[in-house]
Write a protein that holds these residues in place. Sequence first.
Motif, PDB file in Angstrom:
ATOM      1  N   ALA A 144      90.671  34.657  96.762  1.00 27.83           N
ATOM      2  CA  ALA A 144      90.626  35.951  96.101  1.00 27.83           C
ATOM      3  C   ALA A 144      90.591  35.784  94.590  1.00 27.83           C
ATOM      4  O   ALA A 144      89.810  36.438  93.903  1.00 27.83           O
ATOM      5  N   SER A 145      91.409  34.908  94.096  1.00 32.36           N
ATOM      6  CA  SER A 145      91.449  34.726  92.653  1.00 32.36           C
ATOM      7  C   SER A 145      90.154  34.106  92.150  1.00 32.36           C
ATOM      8  O   SER A 145      89.645  34.461  91.098  1.00 32.36           O
ATOM      9  N   ALA A 147      83.701  44.187  97.188  1.00 33.02           N
ATOM     10  CA  ALA A 147      83.890  43.526  98.488  1.00 33.02           C
ATOM     11  C   ALA A 147      85.378  43.503  98.788  1.00 33.02           C
ATOM     12  O   ALA A 147      86.197  43.264  97.899  1.00 33.02           O
ATOM     13  N   LEU A 148      85.681  43.777 100.012  1.00 32.53           N
ATOM     14  CA  LEU A 148      87.095  43.892 100.390  1.00 32.53           C
ATOM     15  C   LEU A 148      87.306  43.137 101.700  1.00 32.53           C
ATOM     16  O   LEU A 148      86.503  43.252 102.628  1.00 32.53           O
ATOM     17  N   THR A 149      88.375  42.355 101.738  1.00 34.60           N
ATOM     18  CA  THR A 149      88.720  41.644 102.974  1.00 34.60           C
ATOM     19  C   THR A 149      90.080  42.122 103.444  1.00 34.60           C
ATOM     20  O   THR A 149      91.068  42.022 102.712  1.00 34.60           O
ATOM     21  N   VAL A 205      95.504  43.497 102.401  1.00 40.43           N
ATOM     22  CA  VAL A 205      94.257  43.124 101.729  1.00 40.43           C
ATOM     23  C   VAL A 205      94.319  41.640 101.396  1.00 40.43           C
ATOM     24  O   VAL A 205      95.190  41.201 100.659  1.00 40.43           O
ATOM     25  N   ARG A 206      93.442  40.905 102.003  1.00 42.11           N
ATOM     26  CA  ARG A 206      93.396  39.471 101.725  1.00 42.11           C
ATOM     27  C   ARG A 206      92.652  39.180 100.439  1.00 42.11           C
ATOM     28  O   ARG A 206      93.019  38.251  99.714  1.00 42.11           O
ATOM     29  N   ALA A 207      91.580  39.922 100.148  1.00 45.28           N
ATOM     30  CA  ALA A 207      90.792  39.670  98.936  1.00 45.28           C
ATOM     31  C   ALA A 207      90.064  40.954  98.549  1.00 45.28           C
ATOM     32  O   ALA A 207      89.720  41.767  99.409  1.00 45.28           O
ATOM     33  N   GLU A 208      89.893  41.113  97.262  1.00 44.30           N
ATOM     34  CA  GLU A 208      89.144  42.280  96.780  1.00 44.30           C
ATOM     35  C   GLU A 208      88.391  41.868  95.522  1.00 44.30           C
ATOM     36  O   GLU A 208      88.976  41.279  94.621  1.00 44.30           O
ATOM     37  N   GLY A 255      99.142  41.464 101.280  1.00 46.94           N
ATOM     38  CA  GLY A 255      99.414  42.870 101.442  1.00 46.94           C
ATOM     39  C   GLY A 255     100.736  43.311 100.862  1.00 46.94           C
ATOM     40  O   GLY A 255     101.110  44.455 100.965  1.00 46.94           O
ATOM     41  N   GLY A 256     101.453  42.378 100.242  1.00 46.73           N
ATOM     42  CA  GLY A 256     102.679  42.767  99.590  1.00 46.73           C
ATOM     43  C   GLY A 256     103.817  42.938 100.573  1.00 46.73           C
ATOM     44  O   GLY A 256     103.684  42.690 101.764  1.00 46.73           O
TER      45      GLY A 256
END
Lengths: 399, 181
Positions: free
Chosen positions: A132-133, A184-186, A251-254, A341-342
Motif C-alpha cells: 500500500a505504501s 484503486a481500493l483493496t 482496507v488493505r490498500a488504497e 482496517g484499524g
Amino acid sequence: MKIVPFPGGEPGDAAVIAELEAALAGTDGPGAEAWRELSSDIRSMAPPIDREFERALRLRLAAPADAGAQTDSRRAAPASRARRWWSELALAPRLLSLGGAGALAALVIAILIVGPLAGSSSRSPVSAASPASVQSSAGGVERMKGLTREPAGSTPATAAGVLAPSPSPAPGASPERVQQLGAALTLAGSPEEVQTLADGVSRIVIAEGGFVASSQVQVEKGATNDATLVVSVPSGRLSRTLAALGRLGPVRAETQSLQDITSSYDSARRTLQDAVAERAALLRALAHATTQGEIESLHQRLGLAAGAIDRARSAFAQVSSQAANANLEVTVLGEAHPVGGGLSVARGLHDAGRVLTVALAAMLIGLAALLPLLLVGLAVALTLRALRRAARERALGGG
Amino acid sequence: VLALSAPRQDQAAAAFSFDELYKDSVADVHGYAISLLGDRASAEDVTALAFERLYRARDRLDLRRETPRALLFAIARNAALDELRRRRRQPQLLAEPDEAAGRDFDDTAALVERRETVRAALAGLTLREREIVLLKFHGQLTNAELGRVLAISETNAATRLHRALSRLREQCAEAGREEVA
C-alpha cells in the motif's frame, strides 16, 4: 501344652467369621469371650514397643520438618535404613520434577505450534502495509484515470454535459485545471465474505450515481477467493464513494491518482468552437451568395463543416467524460486472516477469538502429542505397581 | 500432642485426629510388624515408616473409602513385605513379653501354657496365613478393612481368614493331641 478351647464352630463353618467379627466389635455372643482371649493371646506375643522409640517417633511426627535434625534412637541406625528413609523423603521432589518435566514438554510443544501461527499473523500487517505504501508513493499512475474540472466560470456548456468539480480532489488537484481522477481500493475479508463484499461495492457505486463497468468474482471452496470490479463514479463523488467502500471491510490498500488533461480539454474545446464558428461564417456567406456556383461551393463547405463539428463534439465529449467520471478499481481479497482496517471492538473481539481458537488448537495438539506418552507412562506405572505387589506377595509365599 | 502444621490442618483435623490414631495404633502396628518380621529394629523401621507416610498423606486421604487405621496397616504391611523381600529370610517370633505379671499364679500358669500352645500353632502356619491372622488381631480390622489392606474383596478376605483360622485350629488341636499322647 494345654489344649486350647478354640472358639467358633466346626472347621469350615462360615459363621466362625461372623462370630469373630462380633467378638472383636465388643458384642457378646457365642464364643465371644474365647475369641477375645485368642486375640489377647496373639497380641501378647509381640514384645511391647520400646518407650524411647515411641517417644522419638512422636517427636519426629510432631515436627516433621526437623525430622533430619532430631536426635533419636534412629540416629544410630544402619546405613541401609538411612538410605530407605532418604528414598522416602526424595519421593516427593521426584514426583515434582516429573510433573515439571511434563509441563515443560507441554509448554515447548505449545510454543512450537503457536509460534509459527502467531508469527504469521503478526507479520501480516507489515507485508500488507508495504504494498500500500509503495503504491501510494508511486502515485498509482498505472491506475484508472479520472477528470476534475476548472471553475464554473470557465466551464463551457457543451453537449458533453456539465462537469462538476470534485469536492475533495486527489492530492495535487487544482481547481483551475481539468484533471482526470482515478483510484484503486483493496478490501480484505474472509473467503466467505467475498461475494457479499462485491455485492456491497456494486450497491454503493450505483447509489452514488456510478455503474459497474466490469466485474470478476472468483469463489472457490477451500481456496483464497477474490473479486475485481472496475466501476465508474462521478468524479465529484469519488471521495464519498471511497469512504463508503472503506466501511464495508478492512482496507488493505488504497491509491488515488490524478492526471492533468487541461490541454487536451482546451484543445478539444477550441476545435469544437472553431468548427462551430466556421459553420456560422459559412452560413453567413451563404446568405450573401449571389451566384449558383458560389452557393454550391458554400453548401459543400457547410457539409464538411458539419462533419468537423460532429468530430470535434465527439472528441470534446470524450474528454469531458474523462473529467466527469472517475474510474475506480476495487479488489476484494478473501483471505483466512484479513488484516488492516484499524482497531475496533468488533475486530478486537474477532482477533481475541482467533487467539483463543489457536491457543485451544495448540493445547489440543499438545494433549494429542502427550496422550500417548501419558498412556505409556500410565501403563508402565501400573505394570510396576503390579510387579511390586506380586513381589510383595511372593515374599509371603516362602512361608 | 502431635501438631498438624499443614495449611489444611482444620480440614484434616475434622476428618480424623492423627494424634488419636497414633495413640490407639502405634503399639498395634509395632506388634504386627514385630510379630511378622521377628526383630525389633525392622519393626521400628516399619512402624516409623507407616506413621510418617500416613502423616505426609493425611491431607489427601479419601476417608470415604478407607479408614485411617486400615490405611495405616496397609502402609505397614507393604513396608513389612518390602523388608521381607529385602531380607529374604524367615521371621522368627521373639521372646514372650512379661505381660502376665501380677496375675494369680494358677491363672498365670494356665495362661502361659495356653499362649505357648497358640504360639506353636501360629508358628506352624504359613507366612501368608500367619500374616492375615496377625493383621486381624493386631489391627483389630473388620473384614472389609482387611480386604482393603490386602487389596482383595471383603469376601475373599473373609475366606482367607477363615482358612487361616481353620489351620490355626488344626495346629492347636495337633499340639493338644501331642500333649495328651
